[in-house]
Enzyme design. Structure first.
Site, PDB file in Angstrom:
ATOM      1  N   ASP A  67      46.070  45.468  37.139  1.00  0.00           N
ATOM      2  CA  ASP A  67      45.729  46.302  35.989  1.00  0.00           C
ATOM      3  C   ASP A  67      46.647  47.509  35.857  1.00  0.00           C
ATOM      4  O   ASP A  67      47.460  47.796  36.749  1.00  0.00           O
ATOM      5  CB  ASP A  67      44.263  46.752  36.081  1.00  0.00           C
ATOM      6  CG  ASP A  67      43.838  47.100  37.511  1.00  0.00           C
ATOM      7  OD1 ASP A  67      44.710  47.464  38.317  1.00  0.00           O
ATOM      8  OD2 ASP A  67      42.639  46.997  37.824  1.00  0.00           O
ATOM      9  N   ASN A 135      30.516  49.890  41.567  1.00  0.00           N
ATOM     10  CA  ASN A 135      29.646  49.223  40.584  1.00  0.00           C
ATOM     11  C   ASN A 135      29.878  47.709  40.543  1.00  0.00           C
ATOM     12  O   ASN A 135      29.395  47.025  39.646  1.00  0.00           O
ATOM     13  CB  ASN A 135      29.854  49.840  39.190  1.00  0.00           C
ATOM     14  CG  ASN A 135      31.272  49.610  38.655  1.00  0.00           C
ATOM     15  OD1 ASN A 135      32.072  48.887  39.251  1.00  0.00           O
ATOM     16  ND2 ASN A 135      31.591  50.244  37.535  1.00  0.00           N
ATOM     17  N   HIS A 137      32.845  46.167  40.164  1.00  0.00           N
ATOM     18  CA  HIS A 137      33.967  45.666  39.361  1.00  0.00           C
ATOM     19  C   HIS A 137      35.082  45.116  40.253  1.00  0.00           C
ATOM     20  O   HIS A 137      35.243  45.524  41.397  1.00  0.00           O
ATOM     21  CB  HIS A 137      34.493  46.730  38.384  1.00  0.00           C
ATOM     22  CG  HIS A 137      35.276  47.860  38.979  1.00  0.00           C
ATOM     23  ND1 HIS A 137      35.210  49.148  38.495  1.00  0.00           N
ATOM     24  CD2 HIS A 137      36.181  47.924  39.996  1.00  0.00           C
ATOM     25  CE1 HIS A 137      36.023  49.927  39.180  1.00  0.00           C
ATOM     26  NE2 HIS A 137      36.629  49.206  40.105  1.00  0.00           N
ATOM     27  N   GLU A 142      34.577  45.550  34.272  1.00  0.00           N
ATOM     28  CA  GLU A 142      33.413  46.406  34.499  1.00  0.00           C
ATOM     29  C   GLU A 142      32.122  45.602  34.305  1.00  0.00           C
ATOM     30  O   GLU A 142      32.136  44.544  33.659  1.00  0.00           O
ATOM     31  CB  GLU A 142      33.433  47.570  33.504  1.00  0.00           C
ATOM     32  CG  GLU A 142      34.642  48.500  33.652  1.00  0.00           C
ATOM     33  CD  GLU A 142      34.512  49.481  34.815  1.00  0.00           C
ATOM     34  OE1 GLU A 142      33.847  49.138  35.827  1.00  0.00           O
ATOM     35  OE2 GLU A 142      35.081  50.570  34.726  1.00  0.00           O
TER      36      GLU A 142
HETATM   37  C1  F6R Z   1      42.753  48.512  41.393  1.00  0.00           C
HETATM   38  C2  F6R Z   1      41.558  47.852  40.885  1.00  0.00           C
HETATM   39  C3  F6R Z   1      40.187  48.311  41.220  1.00  0.00           C
HETATM   40  C4  F6R Z   1      40.022  48.863  42.645  1.00  0.00           C
HETATM   41  C5  F6R Z   1      38.599  49.370  42.867  1.00  0.00           C
HETATM   42  C6  F6R Z   1      38.435  49.998  44.237  1.00  0.00           C
HETATM   43  O1  F6R Z   1      43.924  47.862  40.946  1.00  0.00           O
HETATM   44  O2  F6R Z   1      41.701  46.922  40.157  1.00  0.00           O
HETATM   45  O3  F6R Z   1      39.291  47.245  41.029  1.00  0.00           O
HETATM   46  O4  F6R Z   1      40.329  47.856  43.566  1.00  0.00           O
HETATM   47  O5  F6R Z   1      38.288  50.313  41.890  1.00  0.00           O
HETATM   48  O6  F6R Z   1      39.196  51.148  44.305  1.00  0.00           O
HETATM   49  P1  F6R Z   1      39.403  51.916  45.699  1.00  0.00           P
HETATM   50  O7  F6R Z   1      40.167  50.991  46.575  1.00  0.00           O
HETATM   51  O8  F6R Z   1      40.211  53.138  45.358  1.00  0.00           O
HETATM   52  O9  F6R Z   1      38.043  52.210  46.212  1.00  0.00           O
END
Ligand code: F6R
Length: 249
Positions: A67, A135, A137, A142
């Site tokens: 992303d 959450n 995702h 989301e």
């Molecule tokens: C990042 C992504 C997100 C993260 C998730 C966890 O490219 O797609 O899904 O993997 O938000 O983020 P952290 O590792 O910072 O807790």
């Protein structure tokens, strides 16, 4: 789904990196799906170490990121383009043309999404690395987004923006939109490695593995992936209904 519970963040990173390194040794032209955020940083450090010792090369590796934010330029220090450069690409011999991160030019978003989606379907990932949001995702899929989504533009939910505000000066600076691989793109990977560490992820991990497959917990779709390896530390595993360190469904 296989779940490995390890002692801490470092063990998690080591285990994930060693799986990836072995796969690169067997297939030097591996197609690797990458995530940003705090979770995979340790894995990237270990991959850089393996490159420096001559164990692996990135010369023939192709990467696809999950992303990118919309609303900040690629050169912004918190763009995922900058993140990848800062934490992996600038240290290894990857070719520029083999790096794929969704562009975020607001004048061409629909075209960019279509084009990235085509590239993803033309390049099945051998391994996709995933983190997980508190959450549930994955990527920026989301809660509530369709489990059959392909690459799309998403409005980030408030919880995600608050979680990511730690990287910005204030919550207002956190972008409101992003472009992300859809669940369908993520599932189109030969192997998935999902990583999580810390108490904050415990509920999401429990629901991902033991809950119903439900759009409210996008990661729950991974129960249907034929080769999904979950590597988590003890804190992230603290809500699982067993103390086993290896669980297989
Ligand atoms: C990042 C992504 C997100 C993260 C998730 C966890 O490219 O797609 O899904 O993997 O938000 O983020 P952290 O590792 O910072 O807790």
């Amino acid at each position: 789904m296989q779940i490995h519970v390890v002692k801490n963040y470092d063990e998690m990173s080591k285990k994930a990196a060693s799986i990836i390194i072995k796969e690169i040794i067997v297939k030097p032209s591996l197609i690797l799906g990458l995530a940003t955020g705090s979770t995979p940083l340790g894995v990237y450090e270990k991959l850089i170490e393996a490159y420096e010792t001559g164990l692996i090369s990135f010369e023939n590796i192709k990467t696809f990121n999950l992303d990118e934010y919309i609303g900040i330029p690629r050169e912004h220090p918190q763009s995922y383009y900058s993140f990848m450069n800062e934490h992996l690409f600038k240290y290894v011999d990857i070719k520029k043309e083999n790096i794929n991160i969704p562009d975020n030019d607001i004048n061409r978003l629909n075209e960019i999404a279509k084009e990235y989606n085509n590239r993803l379907f033309g390049n099945q990932r051998d391994i996709q690395i995933l983190g997980i949001g508190a959450n549930g995702h994955i990527g920026f899929n989301e809660p509530g987004s369709s489990l059959s989504n392909q690459t799309f533009i998403v409005e980030l939910n408030e919880e995600t923006r608050k979680d990511n505000a730690r990287f910005f000066n204030s919550l207002e600076e956190v972008p409101k939109y992003a472009i992300t691989m859809g669940i369908k793109n993520i599932m189109y990977s030969r192997k998935i490695i999902l990583l999580a560490s810390g108490k904050k992820k415990a509920e999401a991990i429990y629901k991902m593995a033991y809950g119903d497959i439900d759009t409210r917990v996008p990661a729950s779709i991974l129960q249907l992936h034929p080769d999904c390896i979950v590597i988590i530390d003890k804190e992230a595993a603290s809500m699982l209904p067993t103390n086993e360190t290896f669980i297989e469904f």
